[in-house]
Each structure stands twice: as C-alpha cells, then as structure tokens.
Scaffold this motif. Structure first.
Motif, PDB file in Angstrom:
ATOM      1  N   ASP A   1     101.286  12.336 -28.837  1.00 47.44           N
ATOM      2  CA  ASP A   1     100.346  11.417 -29.482  1.00 47.44           C
ATOM      3  C   ASP A   1     100.562  11.336 -30.996  1.00 47.44           C
ATOM      4  O   ASP A   1     100.385  10.274 -31.594  1.00 47.44           O
ATOM      5  CB  ASP A   1      98.903  11.809 -29.163  1.00 47.44           C
ATOM      6  CG  ASP A   1      98.500  11.451 -27.740  1.00 47.44           C
ATOM      7  OD1 ASP A   1      99.283  10.791 -27.028  1.00 47.44           O
ATOM      8  OD2 ASP A   1      97.386  11.837 -27.337  1.00 47.44           O
ATOM      9  N   ARG A   2     100.949  12.439 -31.632  1.00 44.72           N
ATOM     10  CA  ARG A   2     101.261  12.387 -33.071  1.00 44.72           C
ATOM     11  C   ARG A   2     102.466  11.491 -33.337  1.00 44.72           C
ATOM     12  O   ARG A   2     102.471  10.721 -34.289  1.00 44.72           O
ATOM     13  CB  ARG A   2     101.531  13.797 -33.624  1.00 44.72           C
ATOM     14  CG  ARG A   2     100.287  14.548 -34.033  1.00 44.72           C
ATOM     15  CD  ARG A   2     100.605  15.794 -34.842  1.00 44.72           C
ATOM     16  NE  ARG A   2     101.379  16.782 -34.122  1.00 44.72           N
ATOM     17  CZ  ARG A   2     100.873  17.697 -33.302  1.00 44.72           C
ATOM     18  NH1 ARG A   2      99.581  17.759 -33.083  1.00 44.72           N
ATOM     19  NH2 ARG A   2     101.661  18.565 -32.704  1.00 44.72           N
TER      20      ARG A   2
ATOM     21  N   THR B   1      99.078   7.983 -26.058  1.00 46.73           N
ATOM     22  CA  THR B   1     100.400   7.754 -25.451  1.00 46.73           C
ATOM     23  C   THR B   1     100.659   8.721 -24.302  1.00 46.73           C
ATOM     24  O   THR B   1     101.145   8.317 -23.246  1.00 46.73           O
ATOM     25  CB  THR B   1     101.516   7.866 -26.504  1.00 46.73           C
ATOM     26  OG1 THR B   1     101.283   6.900 -27.522  1.00 46.73           O
ATOM     27  CG2 THR B   1     102.882   7.640 -25.886  1.00 46.73           C
ATOM     28  N   ALA B   2     100.335   9.989 -24.495  1.00 45.27           N
ATOM     29  CA  ALA B   2     100.577  10.974 -23.432  1.00 45.27           C
ATOM     30  C   ALA B   2      99.784  10.623 -22.178  1.00 45.27           C
ATOM     31  O   ALA B   2     100.292  10.723 -21.058  1.00 45.27           O
ATOM     32  CB  ALA B   2     100.226  12.380 -23.920  1.00 45.27           C
ATOM     33  N   ARG B   3      98.547  10.191 -22.373  1.00 44.24           N
ATOM     34  CA  ARG B   3      97.714   9.805 -21.234  1.00 44.24           C
ATOM     35  C   ARG B   3      98.300   8.580 -20.527  1.00 44.24           C
ATOM     36  O   ARG B   3      98.311   8.500 -19.305  1.00 44.24           O
ATOM     37  CB  ARG B   3      96.290   9.537 -21.714  1.00 44.24           C
ATOM     38  CG  ARG B   3      95.335   9.105 -20.634  1.00 44.24           C
ATOM     39  CD  ARG B   3      95.296  10.154 -19.525  1.00 44.24           C
ATOM     40  NE  ARG B   3      94.485   9.733 -18.434  1.00 44.24           N
ATOM     41  CZ  ARG B   3      93.220  10.077 -18.268  1.00 44.24           C
ATOM     42  NH1 ARG B   3      92.637  10.876 -19.128  1.00 44.24           N
ATOM     43  NH2 ARG B   3      92.552   9.648 -17.243  1.00 44.24           N
ATOM     44  N   LYS B   4      98.801   7.616 -21.306  1.00 43.00           N
ATOM     45  CA  LYS B   4      99.418   6.427 -20.713  1.00 43.00           C
ATOM     46  C   LYS B   4     100.657   6.802 -19.905  1.00 43.00           C
ATOM     47  O   LYS B   4     100.933   6.190 -18.866  1.00 43.00           O
ATOM     48  CB  LYS B   4      99.778   5.408 -21.796  1.00 43.00           C
ATOM     49  CG  LYS B   4      98.578   4.729 -22.401  1.00 43.00           C
ATOM     50  CD  LYS B   4      98.991   3.813 -23.533  1.00 43.00           C
ATOM     51  CE  LYS B   4      97.774   3.306 -24.284  1.00 43.00           C
ATOM     52  NZ  LYS B   4      98.128   2.634 -25.523  1.00 43.00           N
TER      53      LYS B   4
ATOM     54  N   THR C   1     103.087   7.089 -14.677  1.00 41.45           N
ATOM     55  CA  THR C   1     103.769   7.964 -13.721  1.00 41.45           C
ATOM     56  C   THR C   1     103.033   7.998 -12.392  1.00 41.45           C
ATOM     57  O   THR C   1     103.647   7.864 -11.324  1.00 41.45           O
ATOM     58  CB  THR C   1     103.899   9.383 -14.310  1.00 41.45           C
ATOM     59  OG1 THR C   1     104.668   9.296 -15.515  1.00 41.45           O
ATOM     60  CG2 THR C   1     104.566  10.338 -13.346  1.00 41.45           C
ATOM     61  N   LYS C   2     101.737   8.166 -12.446  1.00 41.83           N
ATOM     62  CA  LYS C   2     100.931   8.221 -11.220  1.00 41.83           C
ATOM     63  C   LYS C   2     101.030   6.907 -10.450  1.00 41.83           C
ATOM     64  O   LYS C   2     101.182   6.914  -9.223  1.00 41.83           O
ATOM     65  CB  LYS C   2      99.487   8.534 -11.607  1.00 41.83           C
ATOM     66  CG  LYS C   2      98.557   8.704 -10.438  1.00 41.83           C
ATOM     67  CD  LYS C   2      97.192   9.203 -10.861  1.00 41.83           C
ATOM     68  CE  LYS C   2      96.488   8.282 -11.798  1.00 41.83           C
ATOM     69  NZ  LYS C   2      95.060   8.604 -11.980  1.00 41.83           N
ATOM     70  N   ALA C   3     100.983   5.788 -11.168  1.00 40.91           N
ATOM     71  CA  ALA C   3     101.059   4.483 -10.505  1.00 40.91           C
ATOM     72  C   ALA C   3     102.430   4.237  -9.887  1.00 40.91           C
ATOM     73  O   ALA C   3     102.530   3.639  -8.814  1.00 40.91           O
ATOM     74  CB  ALA C   3     100.731   3.370 -11.502  1.00 40.91           C
TER      75      ALA C   3
ATOM     76  N   GLU D   1      98.361  19.938 -19.707  1.00 43.79           N
ATOM     77  CA  GLU D   1      98.568  19.664 -21.135  1.00 43.79           C
ATOM     78  C   GLU D   1      97.610  18.577 -21.622  1.00 43.79           C
ATOM     79  O   GLU D   1      97.073  18.667 -22.717  1.00 43.79           O
ATOM     80  CB  GLU D   1     100.011  19.249 -21.407  1.00 43.79           C
ATOM     81  CG  GLU D   1     100.969  20.401 -21.450  1.00 43.79           C
ATOM     82  CD  GLU D   1     100.676  21.352 -22.603  1.00 43.79           C
ATOM     83  OE1 GLU D   1     100.337  20.901 -23.709  1.00 43.79           O
ATOM     84  OE2 GLU D   1     100.783  22.563 -22.377  1.00 43.79           O
ATOM     85  N   LEU D   2      97.405  17.560 -20.805  1.00 45.72           N
ATOM     86  CA  LEU D   2      96.475  16.494 -21.175  1.00 45.72           C
ATOM     87  C   LEU D   2      95.049  17.033 -21.282  1.00 45.72           C
ATOM     88  O   LEU D   2      94.320  16.689 -22.219  1.00 45.72           O
ATOM     89  CB  LEU D   2      96.538  15.348 -20.167  1.00 45.72           C
ATOM     90  CG  LEU D   2      97.818  14.523 -20.195  1.00 45.72           C
ATOM     91  CD1 LEU D   2      97.915  13.638 -18.958  1.00 45.72           C
ATOM     92  CD2 LEU D   2      97.897  13.692 -21.462  1.00 45.72           C
ATOM     93  N   LEU D   3      94.658  17.894 -20.360  1.00 45.55           N
ATOM     94  CA  LEU D   3      93.320  18.500 -20.419  1.00 45.55           C
ATOM     95  C   LEU D   3      93.184  19.414 -21.631  1.00 45.55           C
ATOM     96  O   LEU D   3      92.136  19.447 -22.278  1.00 45.55           O
ATOM     97  CB  LEU D   3      93.020  19.266 -19.129  1.00 45.55           C
ATOM     98  CG  LEU D   3      92.726  18.399 -17.913  1.00 45.55           C
ATOM     99  CD1 LEU D   3      92.741  19.235 -16.641  1.00 45.55           C
ATOM    100  CD2 LEU D   3      91.393  17.683 -18.069  1.00 45.55           C
TER     101      LEU D   3
END
Length: 150
Positions: free
Chosen positions: A81-82, A88-91, A96-98, A135-137
């Motif tokens: 994200d930085r 961005t990381a969440r996107k 990926t999931k989709a 990592e996202l959490l």
C-alpha cells in the motif's frame, strides 16, 4: 529472506564469514524490481514474469495466483500500500479470489492456479492465500468480516 539468512549465520557460527556480506544492496535491488518493474499499475497486479528483449521487459500477460499472494505475504500489505496506494493489497486479494477462487455452497474453500475459478484447488497456493489474508488482517482492520470469512 536475505536478512534472515544473515542473522541465522551470525547466531549459528559462520566460519566462512558469509554473514558479514552486506545484503542491503541486494535487498534494495530486489525491492526496486518488485516496486518499479514487476507491478503492472494499469492492471493493479504483479506480472507473472516475462522476457527481456534488448533492455525492455515484455511481461507475460497470464495471471498467476501465487505471484499475487506471495507478494503480499512476503512484502506485507502495508508495504504494498505504501508503494502503490492505500487499498492496493486488498484489491490484489479481491482480484485473486475472483480469478482463482474455489468455492462450494457459496464458501471459499481455497484457490487454484490462475484464471480458472472452481477448476482446481491447490493446497500449496491456498497456503499462500491464507498468508496473504493474514497479512491483510495484520495491516487492519483486524476484524474485517469479509477477510475473516475468507
């Protein structure tokens, strides 16, 4: 990884003096490549390799799950994200999931290799997806209901 290797060598004895090699320029080179070359800002995804022609990288257009999950798992969501902007990381996880998620009865069971949702369930690549979600959490919020259900 290089920093960790250096520390292990220092603590475990290093008769060859390998631990005293300055790994910082190597780390900076790898991170620079990931930040400046490997990420496709227009698609919001990491390239799945490519080939160099002359001095130009011609990226492979294929999508690979592990390239996205391990990038976040190793670099961390905060670093992604930085470099590329908040969220961005969440996107990367949403894409990926989709694109490779394996679901049954509306529940995500894991991920496959690439653009084949529900075609293949890979235990190895699912582990990378779990690491990515952790990592996202860790980057917050830690009680994100969608991530917790994933």
């Amino acid at each position: 990884g290089l920093r960790m290797l250096r520390e292990v060598l220092r603590r475990g004895g290093d008769p060859e003096g390998v631990a005293e090699v300055d790994v910082q320029p190597l780390v900076e080179g790898i991170e620079g490549y990931l930040r400046d070359v490997a990420f496709d800002r227009s698609r919001g995804l990491f390239h799945t390799g490519g080939k160099v022609v002359g001095k130009t990288l011609q990226p492979n257009p294929e999508f690979a799950t592990d390239v996205q999950t391990w990038a976040v798992g190793v670099l961390g969501a905060a670093q992604i994200d930085r470099w590329f902007g908040t969220g961005t990381a969440r996107k990367l996880w949403t894409h990926t999931k989709a694109r490779s998620g394996y679901t049954a009865d509306g529940k995500l069971l894991g991920v496959g290799y690439g653009d084949q949702p529900n075609a293949v369930l890979s235990g190895e690549w699912t582990f990378g997806a779990i690491l990515m979600c952790r990592e996202l959490l860790a980057a917050g919020p830690p009680d994100d209901p969608e991530l917790l259900s994933d």
